[in-house]
Write an enzyme that holds these catalytic residues in place. Structure first.
Site, PDB file in Angstrom:
ATOM      1  N   LYS B  73     -45.938  45.621 -18.840  1.00 12.32           N
ATOM      2  CA  LYS B  73     -46.244  45.007 -17.532  1.00 12.32           C
ATOM      3  C   LYS B  73     -47.337  43.960 -17.667  1.00 12.32           C
ATOM      4  O   LYS B  73     -48.379  44.019 -16.990  1.00 12.32           O
ATOM      5  CB  LYS B  73     -46.620  46.086 -16.516  1.00 12.32           C
ATOM      6  CG  LYS B  73     -45.441  47.035 -16.244  1.00 12.32           C
ATOM      7  CD  LYS B  73     -45.665  47.959 -15.090  1.00 12.32           C
ATOM      8  CE  LYS B  73     -44.486  48.910 -14.919  1.00 12.32           C
ATOM      9  NZ  LYS B  73     -44.333  49.880 -16.029  1.00 12.32           N
ATOM     10  N   SER B 123     -42.648  51.441  -7.958  1.00 11.49           N
ATOM     11  CA  SER B 123     -42.284  52.733  -7.355  1.00 11.49           C
ATOM     12  C   SER B 123     -43.394  53.457  -6.610  1.00 11.49           C
ATOM     13  O   SER B 123     -43.131  54.382  -5.859  1.00 11.49           O
ATOM     14  CB  SER B 123     -41.752  53.657  -8.456  1.00 11.49           C
ATOM     15  OG  SER B 123     -42.747  53.876  -9.444  1.00 11.49           O
ATOM     16  N   PRO B 176     -37.200  52.642 -12.714  1.00 10.37           N
ATOM     17  CA  PRO B 176     -38.073  53.777 -13.012  1.00 10.37           C
ATOM     18  C   PRO B 176     -38.221  54.627 -11.747  1.00 10.37           C
ATOM     19  O   PRO B 176     -37.703  54.267 -10.696  1.00 10.37           O
ATOM     20  CB  PRO B 176     -39.400  53.098 -13.342  1.00 10.37           C
ATOM     21  CG  PRO B 176     -39.392  51.867 -12.498  1.00 10.37           C
ATOM     22  CD  PRO B 176     -37.949  51.458 -12.317  1.00 10.37           C
TER      23      PRO B 176
END
Lengths: 223, 223
Positions: B73, B123, B176
């Site tokens: 990331k 998420s 995810p």
């Protein structure tokens, strides 16, 4: 000791607002020459990827009076940010840079382990697309979470002013983007920043100590 | 071969849409037991911090048919993203996750070196603060930069639908957040995702291979 207090103590003792970007291997040798001029040292992932965290630990242990920043700009979910900041704490870092855009819970997950330096603005062109428009909100997040150190770029002095207006004395401001990226030494500080980060400018010269001394004189802590 | 083609080839060959999150040391042993069920393996910084990139290289070399994702990331300026993605390419990763939030130039700096998997949604709860409101714009960024793989969470099926509507067949979607984080196996795929990422669900069981097989049966590539 909180990171902001630790770096301000060091800055006052050696009369400097200079932070060194240790982001490539040859910087390790340079650090050893210029550390008396430094208020702090920040280490990027570009170096940890090459030499590994055990070696990073060994470097940090060599300079017990120098605050070390994990400039990892972490930007993951709370569980992952928690583990990453624990790992950074274990090798001896005093603080870690965290991207504000991941939101409160992801930042709070770090605060349990290590002092947060919140990235509220960035120095590159693409920062205008999504980051700049949220800088004020990121500063409010810093206020709400009692964060006492933020990153705002030397290349955009108007953003430093905005950040300073919102955070006032709650947080110190650290500014990258000086030198190769376009900012002049001292400009960020004159506009409200507390520390300027220097990297590529020192790497590409014959005598890093001489250049470090020149920059040092432009960045006194005491006026 | 482009990452999206490589993972789709593998998925078709073994009939699976499962990606394994290798994020802690004990996962290395589990990977060796479950790799026949996996379309790909993603490795987080939480692991590279502990074992170092040389060891990561050794692991990747053991599974030549398995695509590997550097789930880092990354969220830095173009110069740094450039170096980070070069390093990830050198150890053998096929693709790297990049935060769309940092803007076009920071993403393009990666594309020169390695296939980008763009993070367009996340998420966790805090993603609602700054990320969710920009998901559509991040997808347009993916379109403009010809990016062929994005991350969107299994925990928010409505966001997967939005991403799918914008990107259509240009990009595969990796999700995810399945298992411990709340998503049910198969839900993301039913809503337009192409791959589901599984981690903590497999780590905390007595027989990882048995659980991997159970999940595998819920995530066939061919209908």
């Amino acid at each position: 000791m909180k990171f902001s207090k630790k770096i301000l103590k060091r800055a006052s003792e050696i009369n400097s607002r200079m932070i060194f970007n240790l982001d490539v291997e040859k910087g390790i040798e340079i650090l050893d020459k210029i550390y008396p001029y430094l208020a702090a040292c920040k280490i990027n992932r570009t170096l940890t990827d090459i030499i590994g965290m055990n070696e990073i630990k060994r470097i940090i242990e060599q300079y017990p009076d120098l605050p070390f920043i994990a400039d990892f700009k972490i930007a993951d979910i709370p569980h992952t940010n928690d583990v990453l900041s624990k790992n950074a704490g274990h090798v001896g870092f005093d603080a870690i840079t965290v991207q504000a855009f991941v939101g409160s819970d992801a930042v709070m997950a770090v605060q349990k382990n290590l002092d947060v330096i919140l990235v509220v603005a960035m120095s590159h062109e693409g920062a205008k697309e999504f980051i700049s428009e949220n800088t004020k909100k990121f500063c409010e997040l810093a206020l709400n979470l009692n964060i006492d150190a933020v990153v705002a770029p030397a290349t955009r002095t108007e953003e430093i002013k905005t950040v300073k207006e919102i955070l006032k004395s709650q947080a110190i401001i650290l500014s990258p983007g000086v030198g190769v990226q376009g900012g002049n030494f001292g400009d960020a500080v004159r506009n409200g920043s507390d520390f300027e980060m220097i990297g590529r400018t020192i790497y590409d010269v014959k005598n890093p100590k001489e250049i470090a001394n020149e920059i040092y004189e432009k960045l006194p802590f005491k006026k």
